[in-house]
Design a protein around this motif. Sequence first.
Motif: not given
Length: 65
Positions: A21-23, A43-45, A50-54
């Motif tokens: 994972t890179r950023g 792949r763009d994550l 939104e999940l990470h932000a929560r």
Amino acid sequence: MITDSCPSCTTRGIAPAETRTRGDRAVDGYECPNCRHAWATVRDLTAYSELHARRAQRRTRRSAA
Ligand SMILES: [Zn+2]
């Protein structure tokens, strides 16, 4: 886990040998078991951002309280 097709011999359903994972991007490294061709897909994550932000918000609230 996302499988990919070999760009060299078109073998399908190859699982990634490693994922980095890179950023906000994940790099899946593949190696074809048939012809040994190695490649990587990015792949763009942002779909998960939104999940990470929560989760980040929850952690911040807990540490603040
Ligand atoms: Zn191959």
